[in-house]
Design an enzyme around this catalytic site. Sequence first.
Site, PDB file in Angstrom:
ATOM      1  N   ARG A  99      11.465  -2.097  10.878  1.00  0.00           N
ATOM      2  CA  ARG A  99      10.383  -1.698  11.785  1.00  0.00           C
ATOM      3  C   ARG A  99      10.240  -2.738  12.891  1.00  0.00           C
ATOM      4  NH1 ARG A  99       5.193  -0.320   8.174  1.00  0.00           N
ATOM      5  NH2 ARG A  99       4.236  -1.427   9.912  1.00  0.00           N
ATOM      6  N   LYS A 159       0.841  -1.206   0.000  1.00  0.00           N
ATOM      7  CA  LYS A 159       0.000   0.000   0.000  1.00  0.00           C
ATOM      8  C   LYS A 159       0.876   1.256   0.000  1.00  0.00           C
ATOM      9  CE  LYS A 159      -2.259  -1.074   3.837  1.00  0.00           C
ATOM     10  NZ  LYS A 159      -1.748  -2.408   4.213  1.00  0.00           N
ATOM     11  N   ARG A 216      -0.664  -9.188  13.296  1.00  0.00           N
ATOM     12  CA  ARG A 216      -1.215  -8.174  12.381  1.00  0.00           C
ATOM     13  C   ARG A 216      -2.142  -8.845  11.364  1.00  0.00           C
ATOM     14  NH1 ARG A 216       4.136  -5.500  10.374  1.00  0.00           N
ATOM     15  NH2 ARG A 216       2.821  -4.077   9.193  1.00  0.00           N
ATOM     16  N   ARG A 226      -9.386   0.758   8.842  1.00  0.00           N
ATOM     17  CA  ARG A 226      -8.978  -0.616   9.140  1.00  0.00           C
ATOM     18  C   ARG A 226     -10.030  -1.366   9.934  1.00  0.00           C
ATOM     19  NH1 ARG A 226      -3.173   0.162   8.774  1.00  0.00           N
ATOM     20  NH2 ARG A 226      -1.932  -1.667   9.232  1.00  0.00           N
ATOM     21  N   ARG A 229      11.671  -6.723   4.958  1.00  0.00           N
ATOM     22  CA  ARG A 229      11.596  -5.277   4.686  1.00  0.00           C
ATOM     23  C   ARG A 229      12.616  -4.485   5.529  1.00  0.00           C
ATOM     24  NH1 ARG A 229       5.784  -2.623   4.579  1.00  0.00           N
ATOM     25  NH2 ARG A 229       5.645  -3.252   6.761  1.00  0.00           N
TER      26      ARG A 229
END
Length: 238
Positions: free
Chosen positions: A181, A33, A192, A108, A148
């Site tokens: 992160r 996103k 998540r 969300r 990531r």
Amino acid sequence: MSSSMYAVEKGRETGSNTAPGPILLLGAPGVGKGTQAKELVKLWGIPQISTGDLLRANVAKGTPLGKVAKELMGRGELVPDSLVDEMVAARLKEPDTAKGYILDGFPRTLGQANWLDGRLAAEGNALPVIAVSIQVDYNQLLRRITGRRNCPVCATIYNIFMNPPKRDGFCDVEGAALVQRADDTENVFKERMRAYAGLTAPVVEHYRQLGRFAEVNGDRPIQVIAAGIVDAVERLRK
Ligand code: AMP
């Protein structure tokens, strides 16, 4: 080059494409996103509003909101609707949102979706929202999330498995040491994904029912996905 790929290139050259109004980018953690929002910002000249980025900025500054958000985010849980809605309301008052904006990671929950729908209706809904859901399968998401790494200076996103920097651990552009992160670990990813399945998947269904909705395959090159989103938005705005 397809017409929308051309539009992506052309928009980049001229910045002249018509602003598309409010766009929602929906999808599980790691579908891209943020990456797609940045592509669309270049094309349309409207801002990306990432609730994850806004919350992380609050955490970094140690604001009262940041203090509440920090623990929840660290566990992969959602921050309460009322706090996130208030944060988004403040951001939407900024003048750069006048021609539209790309909401990345919001709404969300159904509560947030209802809040947003109500707010837009109260404003007269000049351009109704278009929701685009990006789809990627679970195992691919796991690799994307745990691999990531971000540049803390220029925000370039790398992946140690799929898109590594030239020098291990350092940004190609800035030379800065890359960071991961805190919530990009496998355990937090699983939480998540649970939050996504329980609370956010119904939001996708909500916008699917409303009709101005498209699904795009997120397991393709960045430019191809961006072109797919542009196509969908142009089709839905007609
Ligand atoms: P993201 O950067 O979008 O993956 O968001 C990172 C984390 O921020 C999420 O796991 C949540 O803890 C929190 N967060 C981001 N957006 C929202 C939202 N719209 N509602 C509640 N929590 C959010």
